[in-house]
Design a protein around this motif. Sequence first.
Motif, PDB file in Angstrom:
ATOM      1  N   TRP A  98       0.813  -1.219   0.000  1.00 52.90           N
ATOM      2  CA  TRP A  98       0.000   0.000   0.000  1.00 52.90           C
ATOM      3  C   TRP A  98       0.846   1.268   0.000  1.00 52.90           C
ATOM      4  N   ASP A  99       2.018   1.209   0.610  1.00 52.30           N
ATOM      5  CA  ASP A  99       2.868   2.403   0.640  1.00 52.30           C
ATOM      6  C   ASP A  99       3.192   2.875  -0.779  1.00 52.30           C
ATOM      7  N   GLN A 100       3.328   1.941  -1.693  1.00 54.04           N
ATOM      8  CA  GLN A 100       3.604   2.317  -3.083  1.00 54.04           C
ATOM      9  C   GLN A 100       2.429   3.091  -3.693  1.00 54.04           C
ATOM     10  N   CYS A 101       1.215   2.740  -3.298  1.00 50.56           N
ATOM     11  CA  CYS A 101       0.036   3.482  -3.779  1.00 50.56           C
ATOM     12  C   CYS A 101       0.107   4.933  -3.321  1.00 50.56           C
ATOM     13  N   TRP A 102       0.409   5.142  -2.040  1.00 51.06           N
ATOM     14  CA  TRP A 102       0.400   6.497  -1.486  1.00 51.06           C
ATOM     15  C   TRP A 102       1.588   7.317  -2.008  1.00 51.06           C
ATOM     16  N   THR A 103       2.700   6.660  -2.276  1.00 53.69           N
ATOM     17  CA  THR A 103       3.821   7.366  -2.900  1.00 53.69           C
ATOM     18  C   THR A 103       3.438   7.814  -4.308  1.00 53.69           C
ATOM     19  N   TYR A 138       1.535  11.331 -11.367  1.00 53.45           N
ATOM     20  CA  TYR A 138       0.106  11.255 -11.049  1.00 53.45           C
ATOM     21  C   TYR A 138      -0.554  12.625 -11.169  1.00 53.45           C
ATOM     22  N   GLU A 139       0.131  13.659 -10.713  1.00 56.06           N
ATOM     23  CA  GLU A 139      -0.409  15.010 -10.833  1.00 56.06           C
ATOM     24  C   GLU A 139      -0.651  15.374 -12.296  1.00 56.06           C
ATOM     25  N   ASP A 140       0.267  14.975 -13.139  1.00 57.24           N
ATOM     26  CA  ASP A 140       0.125  15.249 -14.575  1.00 57.24           C
ATOM     27  C   ASP A 140      -1.079  14.512 -15.154  1.00 57.24           C
ATOM     28  N   GLN A 141      -1.290  13.276 -14.728  1.00 57.11           N
ATOM     29  CA  GLN A 141      -2.439  12.508 -15.215  1.00 57.11           C
ATOM     30  C   GLN A 141      -3.757  13.148 -14.780  1.00 57.11           C
ATOM     31  N   GLY A 161       8.137   4.358  -6.344  1.00 55.01           N
ATOM     32  CA  GLY A 161       9.270   4.056  -5.472  1.00 55.01           C
ATOM     33  C   GLY A 161       9.621   2.589  -5.397  1.00 55.01           C
ATOM     34  N   ALA A 162       9.221   1.814  -6.412  1.00 50.07           N
ATOM     35  CA  ALA A 162       9.505   0.381  -6.415  1.00 50.07           C
ATOM     36  C   ALA A 162      10.961   0.132  -6.773  1.00 50.07           C
ATOM     37  N   GLU A 163      11.551  -0.823  -6.108  1.00 47.46           N
ATOM     38  CA  GLU A 163      12.924  -1.219  -6.408  1.00 47.46           C
ATOM     39  C   GLU A 163      12.894  -2.457  -7.293  1.00 47.46           C
ATOM     40  N   GLU A 164      13.497  -2.346  -8.445  1.00 52.10           N
ATOM     41  CA  GLU A 164      13.495  -3.474  -9.382  1.00 52.10           C
ATOM     42  C   GLU A 164      14.732  -4.332  -9.191  1.00 52.10           C
TER      43      GLU A 164
END
Length: 347
Positions: free
Chosen positions: A128-133, A140-143, A344-347
């Motif tokens: 869920w932290d990835q959603c809030w990031t 996201y603001e641009d979308q 903020g996902a680490e690949e």
Amino acid sequence: MRLKKMTAVILSGLMLLPLTACGSTSQTGSDAASSVEPEIVLDVAFENNSSEPIGAGWERAQEIIKEKSGGKMAIEVYPDSQLGDKSSLIDSMLLGEPVCTLADGAFYADYGIKDMGILFGPFLFDDWDQCWTLIESDWYEDQCKKLEEKGLKIIASNWMYGERHTLTNVPVNSVDDLKGLKIRVPSNEIQSYGFDVLGATSTGMALGDVYQALQTKTIDGAENPIATLYGRKLHEVAPYLILDGHVKNFTTWVVSADWFNSLTEEQQNWLVETAQEAGEYNNQVLQEAEQEYLQLMVDEGVTVVDPSEEVLEGFREKAASFYEMGDRFGWSDGLYDTVRKAMGAEE
């Protein structure tokens, strides 16, 4: 009974917080607001049952906006598809009507903001932290700005709808068991293909029609968060649940951009602050309630599968092909990598 008692305790405790903080001034404002006829009324409509956490969230929002605006703004709530399905509500917004509903990236893709469709891709988020990031990111603001140009204004993105799981009328213990099953999804392209890649046959359908469709075996299953599955009593006609969590579903609340822009800046702030504060409340209620809903389903005869990491990896492997379909969805080049970086996902 446990759920009703628990929810009542949560609601009572949370409702007292702002009143305690404001002291006697809050009470005076409330008294004043009760005597003011609202100048602006927003109809908030959704397909969910009012007993679900979303219903509690908007009940709280009614109190918040009344207090913030001194009674000059009000919210009327219409659950259970009383004002129509999501698509018809969005069409009303595009005509400038003062209506609000919940919608997600998959629907926004159908309304022209193609890249937002990825937000409903299967197994996109790890937590869920990835959603809030992501919702705080420049991407996201641009979308959201692009969506506003299409006539739709997002007023809140911080509402948890829940992890979406799969309920069926036959046992499903792995992704291979979905093969050939007709599974109801909301009527949009992204969610349809998102389930098709898992081996099922997706069937778009309004939420209010799902119970009867399961009962008559027109479909074999449905997917949604636990609160919605239980709230619609779908487990009565489909007693097998696999906790696959194929989508971490944060939801957004959207209104007509023309209508929103017709408000004063102060009114806009009241509305946005109300929707976001109510979202925080919804999230608290949801997190407390989900385990109770799940236990109630078990008590009422549902067989629940909590899949192992190995089983979930099988789902993820099937889902990977979805992100190779960007041309079909009209996505920007490299969108998957762009969004994973924004969250903020680490690949």
